[in-house]
Design an enzyme around this catalytic site. Structure first.
Site, PDB file in Angstrom:
ATOM      1  N   GLY A  80       0.835  -1.206   0.000  1.00 34.04           N
ATOM      2  CA  GLY A  80       0.000   0.000   0.000  1.00 34.04           C
ATOM      3  C   GLY A  80       0.859   1.241   0.000  1.00 34.04           C
TER       4      GLY A  80
ATOM      5  N   ASN B 236       2.697  -2.598  -4.231  1.00 31.59           N
ATOM      6  CA  ASN B 236       1.400  -1.965  -4.414  1.00 31.59           C
ATOM      7  C   ASN B 236       0.648  -2.734  -5.486  1.00 31.59           C
ATOM      8  OD1 ASN B 236      -0.046   0.701  -3.567  1.00 31.59           O
ATOM      9  ND2 ASN B 236      -0.433   0.521  -5.765  1.00 31.59           N
TER      10      ASN B 236
ATOM     11  N   LYS C  62      -7.076   0.117   2.229  1.00 30.40           N
ATOM     12  CA  LYS C  62      -8.392   0.512   2.707  1.00 30.40           C
ATOM     13  C   LYS C  62      -9.029  -0.599   3.540  1.00 30.40           C
ATOM     14  CE  LYS C  62     -12.688   2.567   1.034  1.00 30.40           C
ATOM     15  NZ  LYS C  62     -13.510   2.875  -0.137  1.00 30.40           N
TER      16      LYS C  62
ATOM     17  N   SER D 241      -1.532   6.096  14.369  1.00 29.11           N
ATOM     18  CA  SER D 241      -2.032   7.470  14.416  1.00 29.11           C
ATOM     19  C   SER D 241      -0.891   8.464  14.266  1.00 29.11           C
ATOM     20  CB  SER D 241      -2.759   7.729  15.745  1.00 29.11           C
ATOM     21  OG  SER D 241      -3.234   9.062  15.769  1.00 29.11           O
ATOM     22  N   GLY D 242      -1.250   9.615  13.726  1.00 22.72           N
ATOM     23  CA  GLY D 242      -0.263  10.689  13.589  1.00 22.72           C
ATOM     24  C   GLY D 242      -0.262  11.328  12.220  1.00 22.72           C
TER      25      GLY D 242
ATOM     26  N   LYS E 167      -7.520   2.041  18.947  1.00 23.86           N
ATOM     27  CA  LYS E 167      -7.419   3.087  17.921  1.00 23.86           C
ATOM     28  C   LYS E 167      -8.784   3.715  17.652  1.00 23.86           C
ATOM     29  CE  LYS E 167      -5.529   5.510  14.532  1.00 23.86           C
ATOM     30  NZ  LYS E 167      -6.524   5.919  13.596  1.00 23.86           N
TER      31      LYS E 167
ATOM     32  N   HIS F  17      -9.430   6.029  20.441  1.00 22.61           N
ATOM     33  CA  HIS F  17      -8.558   7.191  20.199  1.00 22.61           C
ATOM     34  C   HIS F  17      -9.230   8.149  19.214  1.00 22.61           C
ATOM     35  CE1 HIS F  17      -5.813   9.222  17.393  1.00 22.61           C
ATOM     36  NE2 HIS F  17      -4.975   9.371  18.394  1.00 22.61           N
ATOM     37  N   ASN F  18      -9.749   7.594  18.111  1.00 21.68           N
ATOM     38  CA  ASN F  18     -10.367   8.450  17.093  1.00 21.68           C
ATOM     39  C   ASN F  18     -11.653   9.095  17.602  1.00 21.68           C
ATOM     40  OD1 ASN F  18      -8.292   7.393  15.558  1.00 21.68           O
ATOM     41  ND2 ASN F  18      -9.539   7.166  13.742  1.00 21.68           N
TER      42      ASN F  18
ATOM     43  N   GLU G 172     -10.636  11.898  19.637  1.00 21.48           N
ATOM     44  CA  GLU G 172     -10.191  12.939  18.696  1.00 21.48           C
ATOM     45  C   GLU G 172     -11.393  13.755  18.190  1.00 21.48           C
ATOM     46  OE1 GLU G 172      -8.823  12.595  14.143  1.00 21.48           O
ATOM     47  OE2 GLU G 172      -7.540  11.467  15.518  1.00 21.48           O
TER      48      GLU G 172
ATOM     49  N   ARG H  55     -21.260  16.911  13.858  1.00 18.39           N
ATOM     50  CA  ARG H  55     -20.828  16.859  12.450  1.00 18.39           C
ATOM     51  C   ARG H  55     -22.017  16.583  11.535  1.00 18.39           C
ATOM     52  NH1 ARG H  55     -14.796  14.211  11.718  1.00 18.39           N
ATOM     53  NH2 ARG H  55     -13.855  15.088  13.603  1.00 18.39           N
TER      54      ARG H  55
ATOM     55  N   ARG I  62     -42.270   1.506  32.652  1.00 19.15           N
ATOM     56  CA  ARG I  62     -42.146   0.295  31.824  1.00 19.15           C
ATOM     57  C   ARG I  62     -43.004  -0.842  32.381  1.00 19.15           C
ATOM     58  NH1 ARG I  62     -37.605  -2.312  31.423  1.00 19.15           N
ATOM     59  NH2 ARG I  62     -37.766  -2.855  29.242  1.00 19.15           N
TER      60      ARG I  62
ATOM     61  N   HIS J 282     -42.927  -4.880  32.484  1.00 15.18           N
ATOM     62  CA  HIS J 282     -41.505  -5.202  32.351  1.00 15.18           C
ATOM     63  C   HIS J 282     -40.818  -5.434  33.698  1.00 15.18           C
ATOM     64  CE1 HIS J 282     -41.341  -4.682  28.055  1.00 15.18           C
ATOM     65  NE2 HIS J 282     -41.970  -3.516  28.150  1.00 15.18           N
TER      66      HIS J 282
ATOM     67  N   TYR K 212     -41.803 -15.188  30.299  1.00 15.48           N
ATOM     68  CA  TYR K 212     -41.721 -16.022  29.109  1.00 15.48           C
ATOM     69  C   TYR K 212     -40.700 -15.418  28.167  1.00 15.48           C
ATOM     70  CZ  TYR K 212     -44.359 -12.366  26.733  1.00 15.48           C
ATOM     71  OH  TYR K 212     -44.771 -11.171  26.219  1.00 15.48           O
TER      72      TYR K 212
END
Length: 484
Positions: free
Chosen positions: A12, A35, A78, A131-132, A185, A188-189, A192, A289, A448, A454, A482
């Protein structure tokens, strides 16, 4: 046939792949580059890799033949089907004890599956968070490897050599079994996403409520970067806000106010829901977002939906800026506390033995969320490995206590002035909920049971379930008697 020279192969050759190869080369490792589009190998060898010890490969067979045993093959392709396709082609070319490493942003459940499948075929599999960005890949990323522990002694030297260093310690250590590296990771994201959103909320408040210009806000963030908020994201935000384009105008104000995502923040929120962990700040940052993406709707709504008469702050500007700084710090603490709660729950679910202090160390350098207070997180877990929440550590508890008056002022002022602060406010709501001995969920239990039989538990007998005929004409049977 010539003796194999390659210490590791990397498949890659996008920016991350090329930079990690050059990083490995700088540290004395011989890398075999491949690749799928072989022309890209030739191009890389003629340009970026010219004059290095990197070896180009014309095919997967050629690549494998140039590797020392046990063969180590790293994929930077990917996530998803491309990883499975390469694994399928590689397995017939490899032998028992050879190692495949996935350095992409794969979903941890895929890594769990691949670990099990390849173990049955005698191949050691590693899923590693990386990461980085491109700069980290070239000069020292944060690496979070997990999977087959038998592979670690064979890749440890390479990974820890190329990783970022903080206080002479590599920002890389073995995370744990199966998909734990990719899970770490993912979290981590997610963190972020949250860090970026709370910085944006601070920017929005200073811009909208205080009428500050981008360079003024940039200067404030420069100053903040010398405090507890010292971090990569604050540093680059200060730089972005002071950047002028070729017309001498501040570029940030010309950028469309919509944000995309690649999915890892969303994965964090989904997994938090699956495991019942209230990772509210990260979830709100994902929704923020999503809301930003509704630009056309927002433009239309802005013409007819009214807010307060003014969104301008009229009090002490300097004091309010300091309040915003403290609100940002407190919200960050909550975000990391939530992230580590999710890690703890996943460790329970999959029987992973995670070292939380070590994870904080991996994030101290090379990665996007690197910041000063990760050292405090490491100290908290070194002191008490079974710590159930960072908020219960003395350092973080005292920090939030110190910040909370400012935090409450910022959230209440933002609400009064009609400026959205989804992450500041959700973090504060979590804090208030977490510190509450009693919450109103007793009424939810009763509701409930009323409409769906419930059942509910009593304070005096947790774990024992009861049903009440609330109306006097209901049945005696509860829904738990049940299973359909």
């Amino acid at each position: 046939m010539a003796e194999p020279k390659g210490d590791i192969a990397l498949i890659g050759l996008a920016v991350m792949g090329q930079n990690i190869i050059l990083n490995m080369n700088d540290h004395g490792f011989t890398v075999v580059a491949f690749n799928r589009t072989v022309a890209k190998v030739d191009e890389f060898m003629a340009n970026e890799a010219k004059g290095t010890n990197v070896i180009g490969a014309k095919s997967l067979e050629d690549m494998v033949s140039k590797l020392k045993k046990p063969r180590r093959v790293m994929l930077l392709v990917k996530a998803g089907s491309a990883v499975d396709a390469f694994i399928e082609k590689l397995v017939p070319l490899l032998e028992t004890g050879d190692i495949i490493i996935d350095g992409g942003n794969s979903e941890y459940k895929d890594t769990n599956r691949r670990c099990r499948d390849l173990k049955a075929k005698g191949i050691e599999y590693v899923g590693s968070g990386v990461s980085g960005g491109e700069e980290g890949a070239r000069h020292g990323p944060s690496l979070m490897p997990g999977g087959s522990s038998k592979a670690w002694p064979h890749i440890k030297n390479i990974f820890q050599s190329i990783a970022a260093k903080k206080d002479n310690e590599p920002c890389c250590d073995w995370v744990g079994d199966e998909g734990s590296g990719h899970f770490v990771k993912m979290v981590h994201n997610g963190i972020e996403y949250g860090d970026m959103q709370v910085i944006c909320e601070a920017y929005h408040l200073m811009k909208t409520c205080l009428g500050m210009t981008p360079p003024e806000i940039g200067k404030v963030m420069e100053a903040w970067n010398k405090t507890e908020l010292d971090s990569y994201l604050i540093e680059i935000s200060a730089s972005i806000l002071q950047y002028k384009d070729d017309k001498g105008e501040y570029l940030v104000e010309k950028i469309r106010d919509t944000a995309g995502q690649k999915g890892t923040g969303k994965w964090t929120a989904i997994n938090a829901l699956d495991y019942g962990i209230p990772v509210t700040l990260i979830a709100e940052s994902v929704f923020a977002r999503c809301l930003s993406a509704l630009k056309t709707d927002r433009v239309e709504a802005s013409k007819s939906l009214k807010g307060p008469d003014t969104n301008k702050f009229t009090g002490d500007k300097k004091a309010f800026i300091e309040d915003i700084r403290q609100a940002l710090y407190a919200s960050k603490i909550v975000s990391y506390a939530q992230g580590f709660m999710l890690l703890r729950e996943a460790a329970k679910e999959f029987n992973w033995e995670l070292n939380y202090g070590s994870i904080a160390l991996m994030w101290r350098g090379g990665c996007i969320i690197r910041s000063r207070f990760l050292g405090n997180i490491r100290e908290a877990f070194d002191k008490k490995p079974a710590l159930i929440s960072l908020l219960l550590d003395d350092f973080f508890r005292d920090a939030v206590h110190k910040c909370q008056a400012s935090w409450r002022r910022v959230v209440s002022t933002a609400f009064t002035l009609g400026v959205p602060v989804p992450c500041f406010s959700s973090a504060l709501a979590f804090y208030d909920g977490y510190r509450s001995e009693r919450l109103p969920a007793n009424l939810i239990q009763a509701q409930r049971d009323y409409f769906g039989a419930h059942t509910y538990e009593l304070l005096a007998s947790p774990g024992k379930f009861h049903h009440t005929d609330w109306t006097g004409h209901g049945g005696r049977v509860s829904s738990t008697t049940y299973q359909a």
